[in-house]
Design a protein around this motif. Structure first.
Motif, PDB file in Angstrom:
ATOM      1  N   LYS A 183       0.811  -1.209   0.000  1.00 13.84           N
ATOM      2  CA  LYS A 183       0.000   0.000   0.000  1.00 13.84           C
ATOM      3  C   LYS A 183       0.853   1.271   0.000  1.00 13.84           C
ATOM      4  N   VAL A 184       0.277   2.300  -0.600  1.00 15.18           N
ATOM      5  CA  VAL A 184       0.894   3.624  -0.564  1.00 15.18           C
ATOM      6  C   VAL A 184       0.824   4.141   0.871  1.00 15.18           C
ATOM      7  N   PRO A 185       1.864   4.787   1.389  1.00 16.75           N
ATOM      8  CA  PRO A 185       1.819   5.341   2.751  1.00 16.75           C
ATOM      9  C   PRO A 185       0.579   6.206   2.967  1.00 16.75           C
ATOM     10  N   ASP A 186      -0.071   6.013   4.090  1.00 10.63           N
ATOM     11  CA  ASP A 186      -1.324   6.719   4.394  1.00 10.63           C
ATOM     12  C   ASP A 186      -1.180   8.234   4.295  1.00 10.63           C
ATOM     13  N   ILE A 187      -0.031   8.750   4.680  1.00  7.65           N
ATOM     14  CA  ILE A 187       0.158  10.204   4.696  1.00  7.65           C
ATOM     15  C   ILE A 187      -0.043  10.806   3.319  1.00  7.65           C
ATOM     16  N   LEU A 188       0.320  10.068   2.279  1.00  5.93           N
ATOM     17  CA  LEU A 188       0.207  10.599   0.923  1.00  5.93           C
ATOM     18  C   LEU A 188      -1.240  10.638   0.437  1.00  5.93           C
ATOM     19  N   LEU A 189      -2.109   9.919   1.122  1.00 11.77           N
ATOM     20  CA  LEU A 189      -3.534   9.905   0.778  1.00 11.77           C
ATOM     21  C   LEU A 189      -4.345  10.812   1.690  1.00 11.77           C
ATOM     22  N   SER A 190      -3.681  11.465   2.614  1.00  8.71           N
ATOM     23  CA  SER A 190      -4.379  12.232   3.649  1.00  8.71           C
ATOM     24  C   SER A 190      -4.911  13.572   3.164  1.00  8.71           C
ATOM     25  N   GLY A 191      -4.241  14.155   2.160  1.00 10.72           N
ATOM     26  CA  GLY A 191      -4.647  15.482   1.692  1.00 10.72           C
ATOM     27  C   GLY A 191      -4.047  16.619   2.496  1.00 10.72           C
ATOM     28  N   HIS A 192      -3.279  16.326   3.556  1.00 12.97           N
ATOM     29  CA  HIS A 192      -2.641  17.364   4.374  1.00 12.97           C
ATOM     30  C   HIS A 192      -1.294  17.748   3.746  1.00 12.97           C
ATOM     31  N   GLU A 193      -1.293  18.820   2.961  1.00 13.05           N
ATOM     32  CA  GLU A 193      -0.099  19.181   2.194  1.00 13.05           C
ATOM     33  C   GLU A 193       1.115  19.445   3.077  1.00 13.05           C
ATOM     34  N   SER A 194       0.933  20.138   4.171  1.00  8.18           N
ATOM     35  CA  SER A 194       2.077  20.465   5.029  1.00  8.18           C
ATOM     36  C   SER A 194       2.678  19.206   5.645  1.00  8.18           C
ATOM     37  N   LYS A 195       1.817  18.282   6.058  1.00 14.89           N
ATOM     38  CA  LYS A 195       2.313  17.032   6.641  1.00 14.89           C
ATOM     39  C   LYS A 195       2.986  16.163   5.573  1.00 14.89           C
ATOM     40  N   ILE A 196       2.425  16.200   4.357  1.00 15.49           N
ATOM     41  CA  ILE A 196       3.035  15.449   3.258  1.00 15.49           C
ATOM     42  C   ILE A 196       4.418  16.009   2.945  1.00 15.49           C
ATOM     43  N   ASP A 197       4.536  17.341   2.916  1.00 16.43           N
ATOM     44  CA  ASP A 197       5.842  17.971   2.662  1.00 16.43           C
ATOM     45  C   ASP A 197       6.842  17.601   3.747  1.00 16.43           C
ATOM     46  N   GLU A 198       6.373  17.557   4.988  1.00 16.55           N
ATOM     47  CA  GLU A 198       7.241  17.179   6.103  1.00 16.55           C
ATOM     48  C   GLU A 198       7.702  15.729   5.961  1.00 16.55           C
ATOM     49  N   TRP A 199       6.774  14.854   5.585  1.00 16.89           N
ATOM     50  CA  TRP A 199       7.112  13.442   5.377  1.00 16.89           C
ATOM     51  C   TRP A 199       8.132  13.287   4.252  1.00 16.89           C
ATOM     52  N   ARG A 200       7.926  14.005   3.167  1.00 17.78           N
ATOM     53  CA  ARG A 200       8.847  13.915   2.035  1.00 17.78           C
ATOM     54  C   ARG A 200      10.242  14.392   2.407  1.00 17.78           C
ATOM     55  N   LEU A 201      10.317  15.458   3.191  1.00 22.94           N
ATOM     56  CA  LEU A 201      11.622  15.945   3.627  1.00 22.94           C
ATOM     57  C   LEU A 201      12.312  14.900   4.501  1.00 22.94           C
ATOM     58  N   GLU A 202      11.569  14.300   5.415  1.00 31.33           N
ATOM     59  CA  GLU A 202      12.143  13.263   6.280  1.00 31.33           C
ATOM     60  C   GLU A 202      12.653  12.082   5.458  1.00 31.33           C
ATOM     61  N   GLN A 203      11.856  11.684   4.466  1.00 35.04           N
ATOM     62  CA  GLN A 203      12.260  10.575   3.606  1.00 35.04           C
ATOM     63  C   GLN A 203      13.508  10.925   2.795  1.00 35.04           C
ATOM     64  N   SER A 204      13.575  12.150   2.285  1.00 34.61           N
ATOM     65  CA  SER A 204      14.748  12.599   1.533  1.00 34.61           C
ATOM     66  C   SER A 204      15.996  12.577   2.399  1.00 34.61           C
ATOM     67  N   MET A 205      15.842  13.030   3.638  1.00 35.35           N
ATOM     68  CA  MET A 205      16.979  13.064   4.553  1.00 35.35           C
ATOM     69  C   MET A 205      17.446  11.650   4.877  1.00 35.35           C
ATOM     70  N   GLU A 206      16.500  10.751   5.148  1.00 31.07           N
ATOM     71  CA  GLU A 206      16.865   9.368   5.469  1.00 31.07           C
ATOM     72  C   GLU A 206      17.537   8.687   4.280  1.00 31.07           C
ATOM     73  N   ARG A 207      16.978   8.909   3.089  1.00 34.38           N
ATOM     74  CA  ARG A 207      17.518   8.275   1.882  1.00 34.38           C
ATOM     75  C   ARG A 207      18.918   8.803   1.581  1.00 34.38           C
ATOM     76  N   THR A 208      19.131  10.096   1.748  1.00 29.27           N
ATOM     77  CA  THR A 208      20.446  10.683   1.485  1.00 29.27           C
ATOM     78  C   THR A 208      21.477  10.187   2.486  1.00 29.27           C
ATOM     79  N   GLN A 209      21.078  10.148   3.762  1.00 30.52           N
ATOM     80  CA  GLN A 209      21.988   9.676   4.805  1.00 30.52           C
ATOM     81  C   GLN A 209      22.410   8.231   4.555  1.00 30.52           C
ATOM     82  N   GLU A 210      21.472   7.416   4.073  1.00 22.82           N
ATOM     83  CA  GLU A 210      21.742   6.004   3.855  1.00 22.82           C
ATOM     84  C   GLU A 210      22.541   5.753   2.581  1.00 22.82           C
ATOM     85  N   ARG A 211      22.148   6.431   1.489  1.00 26.10           N
ATOM     86  CA  ARG A 211      22.720   6.109   0.183  1.00 26.10           C
ATOM     87  C   ARG A 211      23.898   6.984  -0.222  1.00 26.10           C
TER      88      ARG A 211
END
Length: 244
Positions: free
Chosen positions: A191-219
């Motif tokens: 399933k697609v992460p629930d946050i992306l289906l929530s419609g809360h743009e600010s929370k989605i932007d926050e989630w995307r930033l967190e994911q970008s940071m985690e992915r960059t730190q790892e890769r």
């Protein structure tokens, strides 16, 4: 923007500029890419544009005169902000360089190396910037020139369907892009992460930033370190989080 590419094997560049985004940019008159055959500027009837290197060692070197003549002819028609030479020992190409060139240049010449390279005097007197696309060697600079041209042209206003698309690409903010999803929301039980289906743009932007940071730190820990150096507030937030 106009990009003139100089090559001794121009047919290698037939395909990259004849499809997809680059073709649409040309059709809309947002960019022009012209590929020039260096062999048309050979200085003898045999069509020679290269010769043996002075000293010893294997490999041929592209001669100064043909390169000088073709660039001189191009400069008679318009002013060029950059004459770029594609070479393994140039500065490594990145998103920041692409951004700069797309904003600051109207006309660019890209010179493709071949064999053992070009006469050093051209590099000293005519080339304004030397670029590499990575720490490896290709048979010539044509594929590298196509990479640079693509990265620049896609940033031009009107080229992409969504003007904000390029701004969310990897490297634009120093981070890798976050994961992306499309329909269906449930694919084979994943399933697609629930946050992306929530419609809360600010929370989605926050989630995307967190994911970008985690992915960059790892890769890409090298990019992550640079990001932390330019964003000290991130380090302080992480320290506060640990104390809690």
């Amino acid at each position: 923007m106009r990009i003139d590419i100089i090559s001794c094997v121009p047919k290698l560049l037939d395909s990259p500029f004849s499809h997809s985004i680059l073709q649409r940019a040309n059709d809309r008159s947002l960019s022009e890419v012209h590929v020039h055959d260096l062999r048309e500027y050979s200085i003898n009837k045999h069509g020679h544009i290269d010769d043996y290197a002075y000293g010893h060692g294997a490999g041929m070197v592209l001669m100064a005169e043909p390169i000088f003549n073709i660039i001189n002819d191009l400069k008679k028609e318009r002013e060029y902000q950059e004459v770029i030479y594609m070479t393994p020992d140039g500065e490594v190409f990145n998103q920041q360089i692409a951004n700069h060139l797309s904003i600051s240049c109207e006309n660019i010449i890209i010179l493709c190396g071949h064999y053992k390279g070009i006469d050093q005097r051209i590099r000293d007197e005519i080339v304004t910037r030397e670029i590499s696309i990575g720490d490896y060697v290709l048979s010539g600079g044509e594929l590298a020139a196509a990479v640079v041209a693509d990265a620049i042209i896609r940033l031009l206003p009107g080229v992409l369907g969504d003007e904000t698309s390029a701004l969310t690409d990897s490297f634009q903010d120093g981070l890798l892009a976050p994961p992306v999803y499309t329909r269906p929301a449930d694919w084979k039980g994943k399933k697609v992460p629930d946050i992306l289906l929530s419609g809360h743009e600010s929370k989605i932007d926050e989630w995307r930033l967190e994911q970008s940071m985690e992915r960059t730190q790892e890769r890409r820990p090298d990019l992550w370190q640079k990001y932390l150096e330019s964003h000290p507030e991130v380090t302080s937030k992480k320290k506060k989080g640990k104390k809690k």
